[in-house]
Design an enzyme around this catalytic site. Structure first.
Site, PDB file in Angstrom:
ATOM      1  N   GLN A   1       0.813  -1.214   0.000  1.00 40.46           N
ATOM      2  CA  GLN A   1       0.000   0.000   0.000  1.00 40.46           C
ATOM      3  C   GLN A   1       0.846   1.264   0.000  1.00 40.46           C
ATOM      4  OE1 GLN A   1      -1.464   0.553   4.460  1.00 40.46           O
ATOM      5  NE2 GLN A   1      -1.698  -1.584   3.806  1.00 40.46           N
TER       6      GLN A   1
ATOM      7  N   HIS B   1       0.243   5.707   0.957  1.00 36.38           N
ATOM      8  CA  HIS B   1      -0.628   6.726   1.546  1.00 36.38           C
ATOM      9  C   HIS B   1      -0.414   8.064   0.837  1.00 36.38           C
ATOM     10  CE1 HIS B   1      -1.380   3.752   4.524  1.00 36.38           C
ATOM     11  NE2 HIS B   1      -0.183   3.814   5.041  1.00 36.38           N
TER      12      HIS B   1
ATOM     13  N   GLU C   1       3.351   7.348   8.934  1.00 32.87           N
ATOM     14  CA  GLU C   1       3.322   6.386  10.035  1.00 32.87           C
ATOM     15  C   GLU C   1       4.728   5.958  10.414  1.00 32.87           C
ATOM     16  OE1 GLU C   1       0.651   3.666   8.021  1.00 32.87           O
ATOM     17  OE2 GLU C   1       2.251   2.183   7.854  1.00 32.87           O
TER      18      GLU C   1
ATOM     19  N   HIS D   1       4.784   0.163   0.698  1.00 34.76           N
ATOM     20  CA  HIS D   1       5.279  -0.643   1.806  1.00 34.76           C
ATOM     21  C   HIS D   1       4.287  -1.749   2.140  1.00 34.76           C
ATOM     22  CE1 HIS D   1       2.687   2.407   3.672  1.00 34.76           C
ATOM     23  NE2 HIS D   1       2.435   1.504   4.615  1.00 34.76           N
TER      24      HIS D   1
ATOM     25  N   ARG E   1      -4.124   0.693  -2.293  1.00 36.04           N
ATOM     26  CA  ARG E   1      -3.493  -0.635  -2.297  1.00 36.04           C
ATOM     27  C   ARG E   1      -2.918  -0.951  -3.661  1.00 36.04           C
ATOM     28  NH1 ARG E   1      -7.714  -0.712   1.189  1.00 36.04           N
ATOM     29  NH2 ARG E   1      -7.214  -1.480   3.280  1.00 36.04           N
TER      30      ARG E   1
END
Length: 392
Positions: free
Chosen positions: A95, A97, A132, A255, A274
């Site tokens: 995926q 972001h 993240e 990642h 995704r």
């Protein structure tokens, strides 16, 4: 308002989760189901509870008290981060972001098209970026960012597959060749995926230079048979972390977490595009638009000492900050200028503030600390905690 309160945190059950790691941390009996994530925070889909009430409802009722005026001014009346314990027995989806600007534009466009937030083809669930940080609690395996192109070409040469890819990777800059290869990977047919999977199994059995990484990729092929995401995964760095090592994943970085247990801190967002290893919707044009096609070795982070008991994992994220507190001599002290969550991962800690009853935090327990209540003393020889708060 009390300077701290115990949190009751929900467990999320996903097929890739470990049935034992989170129960072992929290001291609960396994129930035979995969317990993938323990959520600590105020995300509306699975908020923690404090004093019997949802944390997001408590914050909405009095944001200045629970977050502090400065946090409300910077991020609005919501907790800007989501804290998790992640426990993977199988690979999560590959995926990427989006940035904040991409999320705002994508959210507005899908809203205008009338796509329901819970529709399977919906991509942008909110207007926020989702950087993240993951810190391994033990051995941890992941894919992170595009591998330097020469290294991927050598890997493909060793496997004896995808020779045109290897030639392109040697002959052109990463930014020029990787978008086309990612598109080709996600359009791969079952026969090509099977051929690559067979080559990975053979390479893993040789014990040679690429055997370790190829064993990881071969497990992906077993866990997601026929999934073209396997070919996309071959373009990425295969990373092994040990306890205390971390990965920071900014917008645009492809990642996947493969296996292991770690603490994860992220912006309070659910925006995911995704690109394989999943049966969920894959939006290829949208994915290519948000992916950063930069090839580099992954940056594995270690904590930077702040004082004798606390060390910080440095990131550029404005929404969150993560540090580790270790109490070898049994005492520490933390200030409360911002909202924060403390999670105990080893030993038994105790929080104490003047004029308030002490709060015990055994292994696996967490507390919410609103801002402005003054310093809190931490005790507990041998205790180890993670402290999540806002960035900046």
């Amino acid at each position: 308002m009390p300077p701290y309160a115990l949190l009751d945190n929900p467990v999320r059950h996903y097929p890739w989760g470990s049935p034992t790691a989170i129960p072992a941390l929290t001291g609960t009996a396994p129930d035979g189901t995969p317990q993938a994530e323990l959520w600590l925070g105020a995300h509306p889909s699975a908020p923690s509870r404090m004093a019997g009430r949802r944390l997001d409802d408590l914050i909405a009722a009095d944001p200045d008290a629970l977050l502090g005026p400065d946090t409300v001014r910077r991020f609005g009346p919501t907790l800007p981060f989501l804290f998790k314990v992640l426990a993977a027995d199988r690979a999560l989806s590959l995926q990427v972001h989006p940035t904040r600007a991409q999320a705002e534009a994508g959210y507005a466009e899908e809203q205008a098209r009338g796509i329901p937030l819970d529709a399977p083809e919906r991509v942008f669930k909110d207007r926020s970026a989702k950087p993240e940080l993951l810190v391994a609690l033990g051995d941890f395996e992941a894919l992170c960012g595009f591998r330097p192109t020469a290294g991927t070409a050598r890997l493909l040469d060793s496997l004896g597959v995808l020779a045109p890819w290897a030639a392109a990777l040697r002959g052109r800059p990463a930014e020029a060749v990787l978008p086309a290869l990612l598109r080709q990977a996600l359009a791969a047919g079952a026969r090509q995926v099977a051929d690559v999977a067979g080559a990975l199994r053979r390479e893993a059995a040789t014990g040679g230079r690429y055997a370790g990484s190829c064993a990881g990729y071969a497990r992906l092929a077993e866990e997601h048979p026929g999934d073209p995401g396997l070919l996309a995964a071959l373009l990425l760095n295969h990373v092994r972390l040990t306890a205390g090592q971390a990965l920071y994943l900014d917008a645009g970085v492809p990642h996947a977490y493969l296996r292991g247990t770690g603490v994860e801190l992220m912006a309070n967002s659910d925006n995911v595009l995704r690109c394989g290893l999943t049966d969920k919707h894959v939006d290829v044009p949208g994915l290519l638009a948000v992916t950063t096609f930069r090839a580099a070795e992954p940056a594995v982070l270690s904590a930077r000492p702040l004082n004798p008991v606390e060390a910080e994992f440095p990131t550029p994220a404005e929404e969150f900050r993560l540090s580790r507190i270790q109490l070898p001599t049994g005492a520490g002290r933390i200030e409360l200028p911002t909202p924060q969550i403390l999670l105990c991962v080893a030993g038994h800690a105790r929080l104490r503030a003047p004029g308030h009853p002490a709060l015990d935090l055994p292994r696996g327990a967490a507390a919410y600390l609103p801002p402005g209540a003054g310093p809190v003393e931490l005790t507990g020889p041998g205790a180890r905690l993670f402290r999540a708060t806002t960035g900046g």
